[in-house]
Write a protein that holds these residues in place. Structure first.
Motif, PDB file in Angstrom:
ATOM      1  N   PHE A   4      44.982  36.818  29.697  1.00 45.81           N
ATOM      2  CA  PHE A   4      43.716  36.573  30.393  1.00 45.81           C
ATOM      3  C   PHE A   4      43.761  35.372  31.329  1.00 45.81           C
ATOM      4  CE2 PHE A   4      42.205  38.789  26.472  1.00 45.81           C
ATOM      5  CZ  PHE A   4      41.876  39.978  27.102  1.00 45.81           C
ATOM      6  N   ALA A   5      44.932  34.884  31.653  1.00 51.72           N
ATOM      7  CA  ALA A   5      45.032  33.785  32.608  1.00 51.72           C
ATOM      8  C   ALA A   5      44.698  34.310  34.002  1.00 51.72           C
ATOM      9  CB  ALA A   5      46.445  33.202  32.602  1.00 51.72           C
ATOM     10  N   PRO A   6      44.045  33.499  34.808  1.00 49.91           N
ATOM     11  CA  PRO A   6      43.738  33.946  36.165  1.00 49.91           C
ATOM     12  C   PRO A   6      45.019  34.266  36.939  1.00 49.91           C
ATOM     13  CG  PRO A   6      42.565  31.910  35.650  1.00 49.91           C
ATOM     14  CD  PRO A   6      43.535  32.154  34.534  1.00 49.91           C
ATOM     15  N   ILE A   7      44.918  35.251  37.791  1.00 48.24           N
ATOM     16  CA  ILE A   7      46.027  35.593  38.676  1.00 48.24           C
ATOM     17  C   ILE A   7      45.608  35.109  40.053  1.00 48.24           C
ATOM     18  CG2 ILE A   7      47.334  37.479  39.713  1.00 48.24           C
ATOM     19  CD1 ILE A   7      47.009  38.956  37.035  1.00 48.24           C
ATOM     20  N   GLU A   8      46.201  34.027  40.482  1.00 49.27           N
ATOM     21  CA  GLU A   8      45.753  33.339  41.683  1.00 49.27           C
ATOM     22  C   GLU A   8      46.011  34.112  42.980  1.00 49.27           C
ATOM     23  OE1 GLU A   8      43.968  30.560  41.590  1.00 49.27           O
ATOM     24  OE2 GLU A   8      44.114  30.504  39.411  1.00 49.27           O
ATOM     25  N   HIS A   9      47.176  34.729  43.103  1.00 49.26           N
ATOM     26  CA  HIS A   9      47.542  35.345  44.374  1.00 49.26           C
ATOM     27  C   HIS A   9      48.129  36.746  44.157  1.00 49.26           C
ATOM     28  CE1 HIS A   9      46.832  31.469  46.207  1.00 49.26           C
ATOM     29  NE2 HIS A   9      47.604  30.921  45.290  1.00 49.26           N
ATOM     30  N   TYR A  38      40.153  41.820  46.267  1.00 46.47           N
ATOM     31  CA  TYR A  38      40.747  40.881  45.307  1.00 46.47           C
ATOM     32  C   TYR A  38      41.772  39.986  45.997  1.00 46.47           C
ATOM     33  CZ  TYR A  38      38.650  43.908  41.748  1.00 46.47           C
ATOM     34  OH  TYR A  38      37.777  44.649  40.993  1.00 46.47           O
ATOM     35  N   GLU A  39      42.537  40.570  46.890  1.00 48.05           N
ATOM     36  CA  GLU A  39      43.535  39.782  47.617  1.00 48.05           C
ATOM     37  C   GLU A  39      42.879  38.762  48.537  1.00 48.05           C
ATOM     38  OE1 GLU A  39      46.575  42.110  49.524  1.00 48.05           O
ATOM     39  OE2 GLU A  39      47.011  43.229  47.691  1.00 48.05           O
ATOM     40  N   ALA A  40      41.652  39.058  48.972  1.00 50.43           N
ATOM     41  CA  ALA A  40      40.921  38.143  49.849  1.00 50.43           C
ATOM     42  C   ALA A  40      40.202  37.041  49.069  1.00 50.43           C
ATOM     43  CB  ALA A  40      39.920  38.920  50.694  1.00 50.43           C
ATOM     44  N   GLY A  41      40.256  37.097  47.730  1.00 50.52           N
ATOM     45  CA  GLY A  41      39.697  36.022  46.937  1.00 50.52           C
ATOM     46  C   GLY A  41      38.540  36.393  46.026  1.00 50.52           C
ATOM     47  N   ARG A  42      38.093  37.638  46.061  1.00 54.44           N
ATOM     48  CA  ARG A  42      37.012  38.028  45.155  1.00 54.44           C
ATOM     49  C   ARG A  42      37.514  37.953  43.720  1.00 54.44           C
ATOM     50  NH1 ARG A  42      33.388  43.199  46.211  1.00 54.44           N
ATOM     51  NH2 ARG A  42      32.477  41.721  47.652  1.00 54.44           N
ATOM     52  N   ASN A  43      36.645  37.529  42.812  1.00 51.67           N
ATOM     53  CA  ASN A  43      37.018  37.434  41.396  1.00 51.67           C
ATOM     54  C   ASN A  43      37.368  38.809  40.838  1.00 51.67           C
ATOM     55  OD1 ASN A  43      36.722  34.681  41.185  1.00 51.67           O
ATOM     56  ND2 ASN A  43      34.602  34.796  40.531  1.00 51.67           N
ATOM     57  N   MET A  44      38.456  38.843  40.108  1.00 50.70           N
ATOM     58  CA  MET A  44      38.929  40.069  39.494  1.00 50.70           C
ATOM     59  C   MET A  44      38.432  40.135  38.050  1.00 50.70           C
ATOM     60  SD  MET A  44      42.949  41.301  39.448  1.00 50.70           S
ATOM     61  CE  MET A  44      43.306  40.221  40.807  1.00 50.70           C
ATOM     62  N   PRO A  45      37.844  41.257  37.624  1.00 51.48           N
ATOM     63  CA  PRO A  45      37.424  41.376  36.221  1.00 51.48           C
ATOM     64  C   PRO A  45      38.624  41.259  35.276  1.00 51.48           C
ATOM     65  CG  PRO A  45      36.565  43.187  37.549  1.00 51.48           C
ATOM     66  CD  PRO A  45      37.540  42.447  38.401  1.00 51.48           C
ATOM     67  N   LYS A  46      38.384  40.748  34.071  1.00 53.49           N
ATOM     68  CA  LYS A  46      39.473  40.567  33.107  1.00 53.49           C
ATOM     69  C   LYS A  46      40.271  41.847  32.855  1.00 53.49           C
ATOM     70  CE  LYS A  46      37.716  36.629  30.524  1.00 53.49           C
ATOM     71  NZ  LYS A  46      37.217  36.168  29.218  1.00 53.49           N
ATOM     72  N   PRO A  47      39.625  43.015  32.663  1.00 47.15           N
ATOM     73  CA  PRO A  47      40.432  44.224  32.420  1.00 47.15           C
ATOM     74  C   PRO A  47      41.375  44.547  33.587  1.00 47.15           C
ATOM     75  CG  PRO A  47      38.154  44.613  31.797  1.00 47.15           C
ATOM     76  CD  PRO A  47      38.182  43.296  32.514  1.00 47.15           C
ATOM     77  N   THR A  48      40.906  44.355  34.797  1.00 49.39           N
ATOM     78  CA  THR A  48      41.749  44.601  35.969  1.00 49.39           C
ATOM     79  C   THR A  48      42.896  43.609  36.016  1.00 49.39           C
ATOM     80  OG1 THR A  48      39.839  45.461  37.178  1.00 49.39           O
ATOM     81  CG2 THR A  48      41.752  44.819  38.491  1.00 49.39           C
ATOM     82  N   ARG A  49      42.582  42.339  35.742  1.00 52.30           N
ATOM     83  CA  ARG A  49      43.623  41.301  35.723  1.00 52.30           C
ATOM     84  C   ARG A  49      44.693  41.615  34.705  1.00 52.30           C
ATOM     85  NH1 ARG A  49      39.983  36.718  35.399  1.00 52.30           N
ATOM     86  NH2 ARG A  49      40.602  36.539  33.234  1.00 52.30           N
ATOM     87  N   GLU A  50      44.275  42.057  33.518  1.00 51.58           N
ATOM     88  CA  GLU A  50      45.253  42.340  32.469  1.00 51.58           C
ATOM     89  C   GLU A  50      46.083  43.571  32.810  1.00 51.58           C
ATOM     90  OE1 GLU A  50      46.271  40.370  29.721  1.00 51.58           O
ATOM     91  OE2 GLU A  50      45.252  39.176  31.227  1.00 51.58           O
ATOM     92  N   LEU A  51      45.468  44.581  33.408  1.00 54.32           N
ATOM     93  CA  LEU A  51      46.249  45.740  33.838  1.00 54.32           C
ATOM     94  C   LEU A  51      47.281  45.324  34.892  1.00 54.32           C
ATOM     95  CD1 LEU A  51      43.572  48.555  34.024  1.00 54.32           C
ATOM     96  CD2 LEU A  51      45.577  48.479  32.529  1.00 54.32           C
ATOM     97  N   LEU A  52      46.871  44.485  35.833  1.00 54.28           N
ATOM     98  CA  LEU A  52      47.806  43.996  36.851  1.00 54.28           C
ATOM     99  C   LEU A  52      48.957  43.255  36.184  1.00 54.28           C
ATOM    100  CD1 LEU A  52      46.908  42.431  40.237  1.00 54.28           C
ATOM    101  CD2 LEU A  52      48.698  41.450  38.835  1.00 54.28           C
ATOM    102  N   ARG A  53      48.621  42.392  35.232  1.00 55.05           N
ATOM    103  CA  ARG A  53      49.659  41.622  34.533  1.00 55.05           C
ATOM    104  C   ARG A  53      50.627  42.539  33.785  1.00 55.05           C
ATOM    105  NH1 ARG A  53      50.801  39.914  29.644  1.00 55.05           N
ATOM    106  NH2 ARG A  53      48.908  40.712  28.720  1.00 55.05           N
TER     107      ARG A  53
END
Length: 105
Positions: A4-9, A38-53
């Protein structure tokens, strides 16, 4: 990377993998336009962030994971923590070894 750490870029991750927005974002169920936001800086929901990770950073093929597999891992971690830690360390060591061999090629 921490759970659940933020994905900055996310764009940097996508570019490093050599994927266009459509291929990168559709792999985790996000539209190209949503991914662009999301790439432009909008906050990504946690589920999306975790799927990306999981998919793009950890390189896990989610199509191969079954619920039973996750239940086994949870059981092993809870019932035999020493064995779980030992197996986890062995797998990490194997991954490092494999990455080193790939870099040498």
């Amino acid at each position: 990377m921490k759970l659940f750490a933020p994905i900055e870029h996310p764009r940097d991750i996508r570019c490093k993998l050599g994927l266009n927005q459509q291929a990168f974002w559709s792999a985790i169920g996000v539209t190209q336009s949503g991914g662009s936001r999301y790439e432009a800086g909008r906050n990504m929901p946690k589920p999306t962030r975790e799927l990306l990770r999981l998919v793009h950073i950890e390189q896990i093929d989610l199509a191969k994971i079954k619920h039973e597999d996750l239940a086994i891992v949870a059981y092993l971690a809870e019932s035999h923590p020493d064995l779980y830690k030992s197996l986890r360390s062995a797998v990490k060591g194997q991954q490092v070894k494999t990455e080193g061999e790939q870099a040498a090629v």
